[in-house]
Design a protein around this motif. Structure first.
Motif, PDB file in Angstrom:
ATOM      1  N   UNK A 194       0.834  -1.207   0.000  1.00  0.00           N
ATOM      2  CA  UNK A 194       0.000   0.000   0.000  1.00  0.00           C
ATOM      3  C   UNK A 194       0.872   1.261   0.000  1.00  0.00           C
ATOM      4  N   UNK A 195       1.932   1.216  -0.776  1.00  0.00           N
ATOM      5  CA  UNK A 195       2.915   2.299  -0.841  1.00  0.00           C
ATOM      6  C   UNK A 195       2.598   3.173  -2.055  1.00  0.00           C
ATOM      7  N   UNK A 196       1.688   4.105  -1.894  1.00  0.00           N
ATOM      8  CA  UNK A 196       1.271   4.932  -3.028  1.00  0.00           C
ATOM      9  C   UNK A 196       2.383   5.861  -3.501  1.00  0.00           C
ATOM     10  N   UNK A 197       3.257   6.293  -2.607  1.00  0.00           N
ATOM     11  CA  UNK A 197       4.343   7.189  -3.011  1.00  0.00           C
ATOM     12  C   UNK A 197       5.232   6.511  -4.052  1.00  0.00           C
ATOM     13  N   UNK A 198       5.518   5.238  -3.854  1.00  0.00           N
ATOM     14  CA  UNK A 198       6.339   4.522  -4.821  1.00  0.00           C
ATOM     15  C   UNK A 198       5.572   4.270  -6.107  1.00  0.00           C
ATOM     16  N   UNK A 199       4.271   3.992  -6.011  1.00  0.00           N
ATOM     17  CA  UNK A 199       3.460   3.833  -7.220  1.00  0.00           C
ATOM     18  C   UNK A 199       3.554   5.092  -8.077  1.00  0.00           C
ATOM     19  N   UNK A 200       3.435   6.264  -7.451  1.00  0.00           N
ATOM     20  CA  UNK A 200       3.503   7.520  -8.191  1.00  0.00           C
ATOM     21  C   UNK A 200       4.913   7.736  -8.755  1.00  0.00           C
TER      22      UNK A 200
END
Length: 215
Positions: free
Chosen positions: A43-49
């Motif tokens: 659930x690491x949205x920063x890395x997804x972005x």
């Protein structure tokens, strides 16, 4: 424009990635996909972005004959409506050869291949389509289906979670997932399970235990 074949809402631009995210170092669409799925499992949205920003640095193919490609796209959509996914895939493939820059055609080709019972080929096409636009929920959604039908259960759930992150209308996305879970229950239980699991994840906070390689 969004593909007519998958009623997933248009995406919105994500906030800028946090500086120094280590996962934004992938060198190909496939590597970036694996890193994105690994981030989704955390659930690491920063890395997804950050990985999406990295994908944009990889470059895109030169644009081709848009007029011919759009005509073939329309013909392919007509074939899908006529329940002929094999013919649709042929037309979408020709259209993409005419204009390799057309992300809608790439997404439609992947979706047609899923419908034609070729999920592994669909996953390859849709992975390549991420390089055209990594923030498109209507690429991530059929990719999730292709992964589920290829027996890659955990990766499929992670991919659908990513599709949800890029959604411009999350309420509409949840309604779409609910509809798909119900419709696929009898015929393609792998898809029903994927949609049901991600619904519980994003709507109720019941995160599944996922084992996904970060590449």
């Amino acid at each position: 424009a969004q593909p007519a074949v998958l009623p997933v809402p248009p995406v919105s631009l994500a906030p800028p990635a946090q500086p120094g995210v280590a996962a934004a170092s992938c060198g190909s669409a496939r590597q970036c996909l694996l890193q994105t799925l690994g981030a989704a499992a955390r659930e690491d949205t920063a890395t997804v972005f950050a990985v999406a920003a990295r994908i944009e640095e990889l470059g895109k193919p030169a644009p081709g004959n848009r007029a011919v490609s759009r005509k073939l796209n329309t013909e392919g959509l007509d074939a899908l409506k006529a329940e002929d996914p094999a013919r649709a895939a042929e037309l979408f493939r020709k259209g993409l050869a005419e204009n390799p820059r057309d992300v809608e055609l790439a997404g439609n080709l992947g979706y047609a291949l899923v419908k034609a019972g070729k999920p592994q080929e669909a996953a390859e096409v849709l992975t390549a389509a991420l390089q055209l636009d990594p923030r498109r929920s209507s690429t991530w959604t059929p990719l999730a289906e292709a992964l589920a039908l290829s027996g890659r259960k955990d990766e499929s759930q992670a991919a659908l979670w990513v599709a949800y992150q890029w959604s411009g209308n999350r309420e509409k996305s949840l309604a779409f997932y609910t509809d798909r879970a119900e419709k696929e229950r009898a015929t393609r239980p792998a898809l029903a399970d994927m949609y049901g699991t991600v619904l519980a994840w994003v709507a109720e906070g019941r995160k599944p235990r996922l084992t996904v390689s970060a590449g």
